[in-house]
Design a protein around this motif. Structure first.
Motif, PDB file in Angstrom:
ATOM      1  N   SER A  11       0.904  -1.142   0.010  1.00 27.90           N
ATOM      2  CA  SER A  11      -0.076   0.144   0.045  1.00 27.90           C
ATOM      3  C   SER A  11       0.826   1.287  -0.115  1.00 27.90           C
ATOM      4  O   SER A  11       0.627   2.250  -0.706  1.00 27.90           O
TER       5      SER A  11
ATOM      6  N   ARG B 144       3.866   1.456  -1.013  1.00 30.06           N
ATOM      7  CA  ARG B 144       4.612   1.832  -2.234  1.00 30.06           C
ATOM      8  C   ARG B 144       3.716   2.282  -3.588  1.00 30.06           C
ATOM      9  O   ARG B 144       4.114   3.074  -4.157  1.00 30.06           O
ATOM     10  N   SER B 145       2.474   1.811  -3.486  1.00 27.41           N
ATOM     11  CA  SER B 145       1.305   2.386  -4.279  1.00 27.41           C
ATOM     12  C   SER B 145       1.330   4.049  -4.066  1.00 27.41           C
ATOM     13  O   SER B 145       0.914   4.659  -5.077  1.00 27.41           O
ATOM     14  N   GLU B 146       0.818   4.452  -2.793  1.00 29.22           N
ATOM     15  CA  GLU B 146       0.927   5.586  -2.556  1.00 29.22           C
ATOM     16  C   GLU B 146       1.961   6.465  -2.863  1.00 29.22           C
ATOM     17  O   GLU B 146       1.642   7.488  -3.590  1.00 29.22           O
TER      18      GLU B 146
END
Length: 328
Positions: A166, A168-170
Motif C-alpha cells: 500500500s 509503495r502504491s501511494e
C-alpha cells in the motif's frame, strides 16, 4: 559506502537489529538505535562507534506512537536527516489459539503491526519532506506460510507485507520516486528471539531448522536500502523454494509447515513453564546478543539434508495428487 547515511533501527538491542546496526556502522553510517533496553543500547552504541560509525541510543517502546515520533525527531535533531528506517522490533507468543490469552494476542499485534505503522508514519513524514529515503519492513517467511501455535505473529507479518504494498502504491501515485519501501522475509534466524517468546504450550520453544545466521538478514537490509527491491527473502534455497511452492500448492506446503512446527519448533522432550516472555517487559541485558546459540553458521550440512527431504516430500505429494486426479 554508507558514510554520512543516517539509519534508524527498531529492535536494535539484539538479534537481527543488532547485526544490522553493526553492519551499517562498519560501513560508516550513523545508526540511531531503538529498543526498550537502554543499557543494551548504550553498549551497542559503543560497539558501533568502535566499528567506525556514529551512534545514538534512544530507549523506545514501539507500541507508543509518541515515543516513535520522538525517536524520529531525535534522529533529525542529531544528524539532520533520516535516510533509512528499519522496522524490526518484534515479539511472539506460542500457544494453541483457543488457549492463547487475548491480551497477549493484542500485544503481539501492537508491537509487530502497530509498531511498524507508527514507524512508517514517523519515517515517511520525514522522507516525504526531504524527498528521499528507504523504509525497510522486516516481516517473515511466516507472513507467507503461517504456522500453528503462533497465529498473531503470522497475522502481523502478513499484514506488514500488505502495508508495504500500500505504501509503495501511494508513493508512486504521489510521484515520490526517490522513496522506497522494501519488505524482508527472514527464514528461521539464530537469535535470542525464541527464548524471549511467550509460551503456553508446555514445550520448550526451539529454532526450527533450517537455521540461518543473523547477518544474512542484515546483508539483505543493507542491500535493499542501497538498491531498492520490493520484497526479498533472507534465507537459502529452502526458504525460497518454500515460498515459491506455497504459491503453487498451498495445501501441501501448509500441511508440511504444520507438521514441521509441531515436531521441530517445539521440543518433543523438554518441558517448559508457562511464561509471558518479553511481551510486556524487556528481557535481561545479558541476553542482548546477536546470536541465540542455535549454531546458524554451522548447520549447512543439516540444511542440505533437509532441503533434499523437502524436495523429495513435495515431489511425492505432488505425484500422488496427479495420480489421484488421473484415476478420477
Amino acid at each position: 559506502m554508507f558514510s554520512g547515511t543516517v539509519v534508524v533501527i527498531t529492535g536494535a538491542s539484539s538479534g537481527i537489529g543488532r547485526a544490522t546496526a553493526l553492519r551499517f556502522a562498519k560501513r560508516g553510517a550513523a545508526v540511531v538505535l531503538a529498543s526498550r533496553r537502554s543499557e543494551a543500547l548504550a553498549e551497542l552504541a559503543v560497539e558501533c562507534e568502535t566499528a567506525g560509525g556514529k551512534a545514538l541510543a534512544v530507549q523506545t517502546d514501539v507500541t507508543d506512537a509518541g515515543q516513535v515520533q520522538a525517536l524520529a525527531r531525535r534522529a533529525v535533531d542529531t544528524f539532520g536527516t533520516i535516510d533509512v528506517w528499519v522496522n524490526n522490533a518484534s515479539v511472539s507468543v506460542f500457544a494453541p489459539f483457543l488457549e492463547m490469552p487475548l491480551d497477549d494476542i493484542r500485544r503481539v499485534l501492537d508491537v509487530n503491526l502497530m509498531g511498524y505503522i507508527y514507524g512508517a508514519k514517523a519515517a515517511l513524514g520525514v522522507m516525504t519532506k526531504q524527498g528521499h529515503g528507504s523504509l525497510v519492513n522486516v516481516a517473515s517467511i511466516v507472513g507467507e506460510v503461517p504456522q500453528p501455535y503462533t497465529a498473531p505473529y503470522g497475522m502481523a507479518k502478513a499484514a506488514v507485507r500488505a502495508l508495504s504494498v500500500s505504501l509503495r502504491s501511494e508513493l508512486a501515485l504521489a510521484k515520490q520516486k526517490h522513496i522506497s519501501v522494501s519488505t524482508i522475509l527472514p527464514a528461521t534466524i539464530d537469535t535470542p528471539f525464541f527464548r524471549h517468546a511467550a509460551n503456553y504450550t508446555g514445550r520448550e520453544v526451539l529454532a526450527m531448522p533450517p537455521v540461518y545466521a543473523p547477518d544474512i538478514v542484515a546483508k539483505a537490509i543493507v542491500k535493499v536500502s542501497k538498491k531498492p527491491q520490493n520484497e526479498l527473502i533472507a534465507g537459502g534455497p529452502i526458504a525460497k523454494t518454500l515460498v515459491a511452492q506455497h504459491r503453487k500448492t498451498p495445501a501441501v506446503i501448509e500441511a508440511q509447515m504444520a507438521q514441521q512446527t509441531d515436531k521441530t519448533h517445539l521440543s518433543m522432550t523438554t518441558a517448559a513453564p508457562r511464561t509471558r516472555g518479553a511481551l510486556y517487559s524487556p528481557p535481561s541485558t545479558t541476553d542482548a546478543t546477536v546470536t541465540g546459540g542455535w549454531n546458524g553458521r554451522q548447520r549447512e550440512g543439516n540444511r542440505k539434508i533437509l532441503g533434499s527431504l523437502l524436495a523429495a516430500t513435495i515431489g511425492v505429494l505432488l505425484a500422488r495428487r496427479v495420480l489421484a486426479h488421473s484415476d478420477s
